[in-house]
Motif scaffolding. Structure first.
Motif, PDB file in Angstrom:
ATOM      1  N   LEU A 184       0.837  -1.201   0.000  1.00  0.00           N
ATOM      2  CA  LEU A 184       0.000   0.000   0.000  1.00  0.00           C
ATOM      3  C   LEU A 184       0.872   1.250   0.000  1.00  0.00           C
ATOM      4  O   LEU A 184       0.667   2.167  -0.819  1.00  0.00           O
ATOM      5  N   GLN A 206      -5.347  -0.023  -8.018  1.00  0.00           N
ATOM      6  CA  GLN A 206      -4.338  -0.890  -7.404  1.00  0.00           C
ATOM      7  C   GLN A 206      -4.555  -1.008  -5.905  1.00  0.00           C
ATOM      8  O   GLN A 206      -4.319  -2.059  -5.304  1.00  0.00           O
ATOM      9  N   VAL A 207      -5.013   0.103  -5.267  1.00  0.00           N
ATOM     10  CA  VAL A 207      -5.327   0.052  -3.842  1.00  0.00           C
ATOM     11  C   VAL A 207      -6.458  -0.938  -3.604  1.00  0.00           C
ATOM     12  O   VAL A 207      -6.411  -1.759  -2.675  1.00  0.00           O
ATOM     13  N   ARG A 239      -3.921   5.825  -8.333  1.00  0.00           N
ATOM     14  CA  ARG A 239      -3.728   4.381  -8.217  1.00  0.00           C
ATOM     15  C   ARG A 239      -4.822   3.704  -7.410  1.00  0.00           C
ATOM     16  O   ARG A 239      -4.609   2.623  -6.844  1.00  0.00           O
ATOM     17  N   ALA A 240      -5.992   4.316  -7.379  1.00  0.00           N
ATOM     18  CA  ALA A 240      -7.119   3.741  -6.646  1.00  0.00           C
ATOM     19  C   ALA A 240      -7.414   2.294  -7.056  1.00  0.00           C
ATOM     20  O   ALA A 240      -7.699   1.454  -6.187  1.00  0.00           O
ATOM     21  N   PHE A 247      -1.943   8.598  -4.851  1.00  0.00           N
ATOM     22  CA  PHE A 247      -2.879   7.644  -4.255  1.00  0.00           C
ATOM     23  C   PHE A 247      -4.187   7.623  -5.046  1.00  0.00           C
ATOM     24  O   PHE A 247      -4.745   6.551  -5.324  1.00  0.00           O
ATOM     25  N   PHE A 281      -8.292  -3.163  -0.082  1.00  0.00           N
ATOM     26  CA  PHE A 281      -8.785  -2.023   0.691  1.00  0.00           C
ATOM     27  C   PHE A 281     -10.078  -1.502   0.062  1.00  0.00           C
ATOM     28  O   PHE A 281     -10.115  -1.224  -1.135  1.00  0.00           O
ATOM     29  N   TRP A 311      -8.271   7.374   3.598  1.00  0.00           N
ATOM     30  CA  TRP A 311      -6.865   7.694   3.361  1.00  0.00           C
ATOM     31  C   TRP A 311      -6.732   9.003   2.570  1.00  0.00           C
ATOM     32  O   TRP A 311      -5.841   9.807   2.852  1.00  0.00           O
ATOM     33  N   LEU A 325       2.578   2.146  -3.232  1.00  0.00           N
ATOM     34  CA  LEU A 325       1.753   2.663  -4.313  1.00  0.00           C
ATOM     35  C   LEU A 325       1.771   4.187  -4.398  1.00  0.00           C
ATOM     36  O   LEU A 325       1.604   4.752  -5.481  1.00  0.00           O
ATOM     37  N   ARG A 347     -10.292   3.832   1.174  1.00  0.00           N
ATOM     38  CA  ARG A 347      -9.697   4.743   0.201  1.00  0.00           C
ATOM     39  C   ARG A 347     -10.167   6.171   0.439  1.00  0.00           C
ATOM     40  O   ARG A 347      -9.383   7.124   0.317  1.00  0.00           O
TER      41      ARG A 347
END
Length: 423
Positions: free
Chosen positions: A158, A379-380, A376-377, A373, A385, A393, A161, A390
């Motif tokens: 995480l 990939q999160v 790359r939502a 961040f 997650f 964060w 990323l 998201r």
């Protein structure tokens, strides 16, 4: 008491929050009509004098003009704020009950006026209405391990990323603005090199690092010829930092220990600690700074990077349980510059020799992390997650950026010497 109800998801669609993972976001606290009415009156009065436009659904807009903040569900918003204050304000955002086209801009206005948002009579009664910190989050040795694990052991993947290739999770130091992503790694190295220069780290230096991160500072010091002992409480960080040390061929110069700062032993020519003091807690600041002193050889130097806040605000909020404590950094407390220097003077033989502030650089660092961040939502999500995480964060990064943009927060690099070794 709270009741689980559907929330308004980001984008305005009805959605749900996992009540097992996010119980206080999924459930709206029960608040009497009178409590909601009083909360609404206090909130409207506070917002009406700010350079904001706050639009309440089905009602009017208050504020003097400026960034837009949209309250989509005023009843739930006021129930949360009236029950849990700023914790409720953050939970209302996670629930999608309010939003802003530019969250940083709106939060920057609120941060700039933080001292004035609550009327003076209520400020004097703060101990009666502000949420108190849980006893179990005290930063005892066991408490610190649990607190650190809740944040830093989330997932190395995480953090990778949205951080740059140095995996540095602290303020960078840019040559100028605007900052861009391709300049971030160099700016992180500039920050690290400045700390190592302050501590006069070079060939043969015995260096103690308190707070490993993912190992970049230790590697950079080892490249100068130093012998580094680095301490961390994060299992995940230690594992990846050790892997990076092996890959760099620096195992003969870098030792990474899973160790509380209070358990450190040995004597060192230099001690460096980057944004670690914020996780110590006021109760243990004397122990932390005594450790820096006791581990440092006569004539040695300490280079410390610390986030700071105004002393009056620190005193007013030091015992308050905040949204950041609940969702991001349990047990944390940002010190004031005055608190740092008073603790050093009263509990150590260290001498403050230099202090440099660069809060605007942290705002830019956080902006770059937040944008990365967001980009790359997917990939999160692939890491497991959920949407609420998201959103949480993103709010954390925006909330922090706003603190630095408003001047409510700052970041400092300190140099402390022992036996006045500066000539």
């Amino acid at each position: 008491m709270r009741t689980a109800e559907p929330r308004i998801a980001p984008g305005g669609r009805a959605g749900t929050v996992d009540p097992a993972r996010w119980p206080d976001v999924a459930a709206v606290p029960r608040a009497s009509r009178a409590r909601r009415a009083v909360t609404e009156a206090v909130v409207r009065r506070a917002l009406s004098g700010l350079p904001l436009r706050v639009r309440f659904a089905g009602s009017d807009t208050v504020g003097l003009g400026g960034p837009l903040l949209e309250v989509r569900d005023p009843d739930r918003f006021h129930a949360r704020v009236g029950t849990a204050g700023l914790v409720g304000f953050g939970e209302s955002y996670l629930a999608g009950e309010w939003d802003a086209p530019d969250p940083v801009a709106a939060l920057t206005v609120l941060a700039a006026h933080a001292a004035d948002l609550v009327p003076a009579p209520l400020q004097r009664l703060r101990r009666l209405w502000a949420l108190r910190r849980p006893h179990e989050e005290r930063n005892t040795p066991d408490g610190s391990r649990a607190n650190i694990s809740r944040h830093y052991d989330l997932s190395n993947d995480l953090f990778a990323l949205f951080l740059d290739d140095t995996l540095s999770y602290s303020s960078a130091l840019f040559r100028g603005f605007p900052a861009t992503w391709d300049l971030l790694a160099a700016a992180q190295h500039r920050k690290i090199d400045r700390l190592l220069d302050l501590a006069r780290v070079g060939g043969g230096t015995r260096l103690l690092e308190i707070g490993t991160g993912w190992g970049e500072l230790a590697l950079r010091a080892a490249a100068r010829g130093a012998r580094v002992t680095s301490l961390t409480l994060s299992q995940e960080q230690r594992a990846l930092a050790r892997e990076r040390v092996r890959a760099a061929g620096r195992e003969d110069r870098v030792t990474i220990e899973l160790c509380d700062y209070r358990e450190a032993r040995g004597t060192y020519d230099a001690v460096v600690s980057v944004e670690m003091v914020e996780a110590v807690g006021a109760e243990f600041w004397p122990a932390y700074f005594r450790t820096l002193d006791e581990r440092l050889a006569p004539g040695g130097r300490v280079a410390l990077q610390a986030i700071t806040m105004p002393h009056e605000r620190m005193l007013a909020s030091r015992d308050t349980f905040t949204w950041i404590h609940k969702y991001v950094f349990p047990g944390g407390l940002i010190p004031s510059g005055q608190a740092v220097e008073e603790t050093v003077r009263e509990h150590t033989r260290l001498v403050p020799a230099r202090r440099d502030a660069f809060g605007a650089h942290y705002a830019e660092t956080l902006r770059l992390w937040r944008e990365r961040f967001t980009e790359r939502a997917p990939q999160v999500a692939a890491l497991g997650f959920d949407d609420t995480f998201r959103r949480m964060w993103t709010f954390y990064l925006a909330y922090s950026e706003a603190g630095f943009r408003s001047g409510y927060l700052d970041v400092q690099q300190y140099l402390f010497t022992k036996e006045d070794s500066v000539r």
